[in-house]
Design a protein around this motif. Structure first.
Motif, PDB file in Angstrom:
ATOM      1  N   ARG A 344     105.914  63.324 -13.473  1.00  0.00           N
ATOM      2  CA  ARG A 344     106.125  63.316 -14.920  1.00  0.00           C
ATOM      3  C   ARG A 344     106.379  64.705 -15.486  1.00  0.00           C
ATOM      4  O   ARG A 344     106.577  64.857 -16.692  1.00  0.00           O
ATOM      5  N   GLY A 345     106.345  65.743 -14.649  1.00  0.00           N
ATOM      6  CA  GLY A 345     106.627  67.089 -15.107  1.00  0.00           C
ATOM      7  C   GLY A 345     105.551  67.717 -15.954  1.00  0.00           C
ATOM      8  O   GLY A 345     105.809  68.719 -16.646  1.00  0.00           O
ATOM      9  N   LYS A 346     104.321  67.185 -15.909  1.00  0.00           N
ATOM     10  CA  LYS A 346     103.251  67.720 -16.741  1.00  0.00           C
ATOM     11  C   LYS A 346     102.239  68.545 -15.955  1.00  0.00           C
ATOM     12  O   LYS A 346     101.265  69.032 -16.520  1.00  0.00           O
ATOM     13  N   ALA A 347     102.453  68.704 -14.675  1.00  0.00           N
ATOM     14  CA  ALA A 347     101.510  69.464 -13.851  1.00  0.00           C
ATOM     15  C   ALA A 347     102.248  70.076 -12.672  1.00  0.00           C
ATOM     16  O   ALA A 347     103.338  69.644 -12.300  1.00  0.00           O
ATOM     17  N   LEU A 348     101.619  71.110 -12.111  1.00  0.00           N
ATOM     18  CA  LEU A 348     102.154  71.807 -10.947  1.00  0.00           C
ATOM     19  C   LEU A 348     101.082  71.879  -9.876  1.00  0.00           C
ATOM     20  O   LEU A 348      99.889  72.006 -10.176  1.00  0.00           O
ATOM     21  N   SER A 349     101.526  71.797  -8.636  1.00  0.00           N
ATOM     22  CA  SER A 349     100.636  72.006  -7.497  1.00  0.00           C
ATOM     23  C   SER A 349     101.008  73.332  -6.846  1.00  0.00           C
ATOM     24  O   SER A 349     102.139  73.508  -6.401  1.00  0.00           O
ATOM     25  N   LEU A 350     100.066  74.271  -6.812  1.00  0.00           N
ATOM     26  CA  LEU A 350     100.272  75.578  -6.195  1.00  0.00           C
ATOM     27  C   LEU A 350      99.389  75.658  -4.964  1.00  0.00           C
ATOM     28  O   LEU A 350      98.196  75.340  -5.024  1.00  0.00           O
ATOM     29  N   HIS A 351      99.954  76.097  -3.848  1.00  0.00           N
ATOM     30  CA  HIS A 351      99.131  76.137  -2.646  1.00  0.00           C
ATOM     31  C   HIS A 351      99.699  77.116  -1.631  1.00  0.00           C
ATOM     32  O   HIS A 351     100.850  77.565  -1.713  1.00  0.00           O
ATOM     33  N   ASN A 352      98.848  77.445  -0.686  1.00  0.00           N
ATOM     34  CA  ASN A 352      99.207  78.248   0.482  1.00  0.00           C
ATOM     35  C   ASN A 352      98.451  77.680   1.672  1.00  0.00           C
ATOM     36  O   ASN A 352      97.975  76.547   1.630  1.00  0.00           O
ATOM     37  N   LYS A 353      98.315  78.453   2.730  1.00  0.00           N
ATOM     38  CA  LYS A 353      97.642  77.956   3.932  1.00  0.00           C
ATOM     39  C   LYS A 353      96.144  77.795   3.739  1.00  0.00           C
ATOM     40  O   LYS A 353      95.493  77.105   4.519  1.00  0.00           O
ATOM     41  N   GLU A 354      95.583  78.434   2.719  1.00  0.00           N
ATOM     42  CA  GLU A 354      94.138  78.437   2.564  1.00  0.00           C
ATOM     43  C   GLU A 354      93.636  77.459   1.506  1.00  0.00           C
ATOM     44  O   GLU A 354      92.572  76.861   1.668  1.00  0.00           O
ATOM     45  N   ALA A 355      94.360  77.305   0.417  1.00  0.00           N
ATOM     46  CA  ALA A 355      93.837  76.522  -0.695  1.00  0.00           C
ATOM     47  C   ALA A 355      94.985  75.967  -1.523  1.00  0.00           C
ATOM     48  O   ALA A 355      96.149  76.322  -1.332  1.00  0.00           O
ATOM     49  N   GLY A 356      94.618  75.087  -2.465  1.00  0.00           N
ATOM     50  CA  GLY A 356      95.591  74.511  -3.383  1.00  0.00           C
ATOM     51  C   GLY A 356      95.017  74.466  -4.781  1.00  0.00           C
ATOM     52  O   GLY A 356      93.798  74.360  -4.975  1.00  0.00           O
TER      53      GLY A 356
END
Length: 386
Positions: A344-356
């Motif tokens: 829905r374009g209202k949130a983003l998921s940011l992550h790397n190898k360790e966490a999100g």
């Protein structure tokens, strides 16, 4: 499931999850193991190009490239029982990639970077396009279809994007990443140039930040560049050193199909946004660090750009803005390397190898100090997040 002494190098589920696809070491064969009737079929000497099997839009057909007698063969298989539907030879030196069209049952095959060769085949083996822009130079680097499948974009090592119409398979336009933007250039003269710059520390209330138990992080913002000509700092690769960083290595269509975002490896810090309605450069966003990832919102033409620092960058037709990664993540984990939008374009998921981190997009509340200052929480501060 066992391949004996040959050993396994890759294992995948089929699209219908009724078969298991395995590849042996050294690509000796690819096998399709049925979980319903325990039958096994295989193809010898497959070429694994990113994944074991390439599926069309509805996953009714699978495609596997096979190497026989120093020639490339295409195997089109039905995915219900993995029986061979068509097999035909293609005129390539060494296949470098395969991509199905999202609008019809045709697929694109391109040669290795050592030769410029792009071909389009129908499912029954008819060659609909055989294109070569030049010879004796590095060739195709990136191939993408628009969401509707009406346009095909091909990025090459000569810093050009060639746009094809999938109805006629003719070139619509060639878009070039030029190191110099001139005032009289009809393609770039109306483009808006954004450049990331640091916000002077005197513009921040550093004393209040320290009283709150944190430290002020260096913030950045976009500024407009209106002068022409504009000279971009294109890097020049030395062919003697290997790892040549040239050409268009990143291409993404917006989901509405109007815009195309690209990154040229000669200038990894810049994102070029092309307006395909006018076939002109809409915007150029130049950052301080190389761009690691970019992705479009599925609900509107909004592009999120990630450089691995403490900021996120957003482009829209109305302009560019800089967003900040939530303070809870900075200083505690390594830089963010990947991002994705929700449906829905209202949130983003940011992550790397360790966490999100899951972030909701919202407007800052008026008078909220934490929204106005970029604070790094101290080790003694209790930080809670939802």
């Amino acid at each position: 499931i066992s391949e004996g002494l040959g050993g396994l190098s890759r294992v995948e589920w089929s699209a219908d999850s009724k078969h298991v696809v395995t590849v042996t070491e050294f690509n000796v064969k690819i096998s399709f193991w049925s979980l319903t009737n325990k039958s096994v079929s295989y193809i010898r000497n497959p070429k694994v190009l990113g994944r074991c099997v390439h599926y069309n839009k509805d996953a009714s057909y699978g495609l596997v490239v096979e190497r026989q007698g120093c020639r490339d063969l295409v195997n089109v298989l039905t995915t219900d029982d993995w029986s061979l539907l068509h097999q035909f030879e293609i005129d390539t030196d060494d296949v470098g990639g395969v991509l199905w069209s999202p609008s019809n049952n045709s697929f694109v095959i391109w040669d290795s970077p050592l030769a410029y060769r792009l071909q389009v085949y129908s499912i029954d083996g008819r060659c609909e396009l055989d294109f070569s822009a030049y010879q004796h130079q590095l060739g195709v680097k990136k191939v993408v279809f628009s969401e509707s499948g009406e346009l095909l974009a091909v990025g090459s090592f000569d810093n050009k994007i060639r746009i094809f119409s999938t109805i006629t398979w003719k070139i619509v336009e060639e878009l070039e990443h030029s190191p110099t933007l001139h005032e009289g250039d009809p393609v770039t003269r109306r483009s808006v140039i954004y450049q990331e710059e640091d916000v002077p520390l005197e513009d921040l209330d550093a004393r209040l930040a320290l009283e709150l138990g944190g430290v002020v992080l260096q913030q950045s913002r976009y500024s407009n560049l209106n002068e022409r000509p504009l000279f971009l700092d294109f890097s020049k690769s030395d062919p003697k050193k290997g790892n040549i960083r040239v050409g268009v290595g990143c291409l993404q269509f917006s989901h509405c199909g109007r815009y195309l975002a690209s990154v040229c490896d000669n200038l990894r810090t810049a994102v070029w946004v092309w307006d395909l309605n006018s076939l002109r450069l809409a915007s150029l966003a130049v950052h301080k660090a190389p761009v690691k990832m970019l992705t479009w919102d599925r609900t509107q033409p909004r592009l999120a750009i990630l450089t691995g620092g403490s900021a996120l960058f957003f482009w829209t037709p109305a302009g560019c803005i800089v967003g900040r990664i939530p303070p809870v993540s900075r200083g505690t984990i390594s830089p963010i390397t990947d991002l994705s939008w929700n449906a829905r374009g209202k949130a983003l998921s940011l992550h790397n190898k360790e966490a999100g981190i899951l972030c909701r997009l919202r407007k800052p509340a008026a008078g909220n100090i934490e929204d106005d200052l970029d604070l790094e929480p101290s080790r003694d501060t209790d930080v809670s997040s939802s």
